[in-house]
Design an enzyme around this catalytic site. Structure first.
Site, PDB file in Angstrom:
ATOM      1  N   GLY A  34      83.275   7.666   8.090  1.00  0.00           N
ATOM      2  CA  GLY A  34      84.061   6.473   8.381  1.00  0.00           C
ATOM      3  C   GLY A  34      83.752   5.890   9.742  1.00  0.00           C
ATOM      4  N   LEU A  36      82.994   2.791  10.149  1.00  0.00           N
ATOM      5  CA  LEU A  36      81.708   2.274   9.674  1.00  0.00           C
ATOM      6  C   LEU A  36      81.133   1.209  10.600  1.00  0.00           C
ATOM      7  CD1 LEU A  36      82.482   1.982   5.853  1.00  0.00           C
ATOM      8  CD2 LEU A  36      81.511   3.916   7.121  1.00  0.00           C
ATOM      9  N   HIS A  37      79.811   1.232  10.714  1.00  0.00           N
ATOM     10  CA  HIS A  37      79.070   0.220  11.478  1.00  0.00           C
ATOM     11  C   HIS A  37      77.868  -0.182  10.641  1.00  0.00           C
ATOM     12  CE1 HIS A  37      76.367   3.533  12.251  1.00  0.00           C
ATOM     13  NE2 HIS A  37      77.333   4.223  12.840  1.00  0.00           N
ATOM     14  N   HIS A  40      75.770   2.533   8.748  1.00  0.00           N
ATOM     15  CA  HIS A  40      76.335   2.960   7.464  1.00  0.00           C
ATOM     16  C   HIS A  40      76.144   1.871   6.395  1.00  0.00           C
ATOM     17  CE1 HIS A  40      79.190   5.117  10.369  1.00  0.00           C
ATOM     18  NE2 HIS A  40      78.651   6.112   9.703  1.00  0.00           N
ATOM     19  N   GLN A  64      82.483  20.759  10.315  1.00  0.00           N
ATOM     20  CA  GLN A  64      81.278  20.502  11.103  1.00  0.00           C
ATOM     21  C   GLN A  64      81.586  20.217  12.575  1.00  0.00           C
ATOM     22  OE1 GLN A  64      80.237  17.154   8.451  1.00  0.00           O
ATOM     23  NE2 GLN A  64      79.568  16.090  10.290  1.00  0.00           N
ATOM     24  N   GLU A 151      68.067   8.403   9.049  1.00  0.00           N
ATOM     25  CA  GLU A 151      67.129   9.124   9.931  1.00  0.00           C
ATOM     26  C   GLU A 151      67.700   9.280  11.336  1.00  0.00           C
ATOM     27  OE1 GLU A 151      63.353   7.182   9.824  1.00  0.00           O
ATOM     28  OE2 GLU A 151      62.878   7.966   7.820  1.00  0.00           O
ATOM     29  N   SER A 188      76.233   4.210  16.326  1.00  0.00           N
ATOM     30  CA  SER A 188      76.931   5.466  16.067  1.00  0.00           C
ATOM     31  C   SER A 188      78.422   5.221  16.205  1.00  0.00           C
ATOM     32  CB  SER A 188      76.494   6.519  17.096  1.00  0.00           C
ATOM     33  OG  SER A 188      77.409   7.593  17.105  1.00  0.00           O
ATOM     34  N   ARG A 190      80.360   7.142  17.488  1.00  0.00           N
ATOM     35  CA  ARG A 190      80.751   7.672  18.802  1.00  0.00           C
ATOM     36  C   ARG A 190      80.471   6.679  19.931  1.00  0.00           C
ATOM     37  NH1 ARG A 190      79.266  12.879  16.246  1.00  0.00           N
ATOM     38  NH2 ARG A 190      81.131  14.162  16.317  1.00  0.00           N
TER      39      ARG A 190
HETATM   40  P1  AMP Z   1      78.350   9.699   9.928  1.00  0.00           P
HETATM   41  O1  AMP Z   1      79.486   8.838   9.514  1.00  0.00           O
HETATM   42  O2  AMP Z   1      78.022   9.623  11.378  1.00  0.00           O
HETATM   43  O3  AMP Z   1      78.448  11.105   9.394  1.00  0.00           O
HETATM   44  O4  AMP Z   1      77.056   9.090   9.223  1.00  0.00           O
HETATM   45  C1  AMP Z   1      77.005   8.903   7.823  1.00  0.00           C
HETATM   46  C2  AMP Z   1      75.585   8.572   7.412  1.00  0.00           C
HETATM   47  O5  AMP Z   1      75.180   7.370   8.067  1.00  0.00           O
HETATM   48  C3  AMP Z   1      74.577   9.648   7.824  1.00  0.00           C
HETATM   49  O6  AMP Z   1      73.610   9.796   6.795  1.00  0.00           O
HETATM   50  C4  AMP Z   1      73.972   9.071   9.073  1.00  0.00           C
HETATM   51  O7  AMP Z   1      72.656   9.540   9.328  1.00  0.00           O
HETATM   52  C5  AMP Z   1      73.953   7.597   8.738  1.00  0.00           C
HETATM   53  N1  AMP Z   1      73.882   6.801   9.960  1.00  0.00           N
HETATM   54  C6  AMP Z   1      74.720   6.862  11.032  1.00  0.00           C
HETATM   55  N2  AMP Z   1      74.310   6.020  12.009  1.00  0.00           N
HETATM   56  C7  AMP Z   1      73.191   5.422  11.541  1.00  0.00           C
HETATM   57  C8  AMP Z   1      72.282   4.452  12.071  1.00  0.00           C
HETATM   58  N3  AMP Z   1      72.452   3.941  13.288  1.00  0.00           N
HETATM   59  N4  AMP Z   1      71.247   4.059  11.311  1.00  0.00           N
HETATM   60  C9  AMP Z   1      71.054   4.594  10.066  1.00  0.00           C
HETATM   61  N5  AMP Z   1      71.866   5.507   9.510  1.00  0.00           N
HETATM   62  C10 AMP Z   1      72.916   5.921  10.222  1.00  0.00           C
END
Ligand code: AMP
Length: 282
Positions: A34, A36-37, A40, A64, A151, A188, A190
């Protein structure tokens, strides 16, 4: 706006997926935590192109996070996430609570050896077991044709690929290149923690990574190049560099110079915020 079905239980998810399957639809899965940006959303857009139905998941997975990490303050904004997913025509959001994913007595974990020992595995010893366990559950709950991973979290992507191969989970893992802000900082959830002053410091990361990649492409020894880059990160205001390494893309083990397909991997702190990134060299 298209309908977005929101489900919070595995039973309801299975009913929806069975319905998709009966109509012959292919299914794409996008697991997230979540907040989301556009990173995502790029995964969701890719899933839309490849599949008749797209399921996004939002679950902030406690397994995690380490005891001193940011689980309690991890950003959560379901209303905003739902609006974005609707706009993209996502068919279903699966967002279970912790009790649904880990009922009392839950006692199974998925440990992927080798690939998880280095980089993130050193600073965050329980991280990949938490990720592998929750991703396995999500894949078995939704049984998608394809699942999308960024990636941006390259080691996680490789761990998921290995796990799916080792366990014969019938899903294609689709990698998506990192989506970046205008100054190159990887998007991100974060990044929301950064104050304006910290955000300025963070913008040195892509710049220094870009220079470092150019230096490594000359084929010179990595150690002095990486030591120089680490110094520049500190000079730019980074408080701590967890790791900055050139690693083989497949084994994720450090290599002395860029000869095989390899990436520079970095994890560094601005204040209490830990940023990770990786850049392909060759
Ligand atoms: P998260 O919500 O951070 O667990 O990310 C969920 C999915 O989105 C994971 O597969 C991440 O690698 C992908 N993701 C997060 N940030 C990016 C980004 N800047 N570009 C591409 N994929 C992303």
């Amino acid at each position: 706006m298209p309908e977005l079905q929101i489900v919070r239980t595995v039973a309801d998810l299975r009913v929806a997926v069975a319905h998709y399957r009966r109509s012959g639809a292919s299914v794409g899965l996008v697991p997230t935590m979540g907040a989301l940006h556009d990173g995502h959303l790029t995964l969701v857009r890719s899933a839309k192109l490849d599949n008749a139905r797209v399921i996004a998941t939002i679950f902030v997975n406690p397994k995690q996070f380490g005891p001193t990490e940011d689980l309690a303050r991890y950003p959560r904004d379901e209303a905003a996430d739902v609006a974005m997913l609707k706009e993209l025509g996502t068919d279903l959001l699966f967002t279970p609570d912790v009790g649904e994913m880990y009922p009392d007595g839950f006692s199974t974990s998925i440990l992927v050896g080798g690939l998880t020992q280095h980089l993130e595995g050193i600073s965050r010893p329980h991280f990949f077991t938490g990720v592998a366990t929750v991703v396995t559950k999500l894949l078995l709950q939704a049984l998608p044709d394809r699942a999308y991973f960024g990636e941006k979290d390259f080691q996680q992507l490789q761990v998921v690929r290995r796990m799916v191969r080792d366990l014969n989970i019938p899903v294609a893992i689709v990698p998506i290149p990192t989506i970046r802000e205008a100054d190159g900082l990887a998007m991100s959830s974060r990044n929301r923690y950064l104050s304006p002053a910290q955000r300025k410091i963070a913008s040195a990361l892509p710049q220094i990574m870009h220079e470092t990649v150019a230096e490594l492409r000359t084929g010179l020894a990595a150690a002095p190049i990486l030591a120089g880059a680490k110094g520049r990160l500190h000079q730019a205001g980074f408080d701590r560099v967890d790791y900055l390494e050139l690693c083989d893309e497949t084994t994720l083990q450090p290599v002395p110079l860029a000869r095989t397909p390899s990436r520079v991997f970095v994890a560094a702190y601005v204040g209490a915020t830990r940023l990770i990134d990786n850049w392909p060299v060759i």
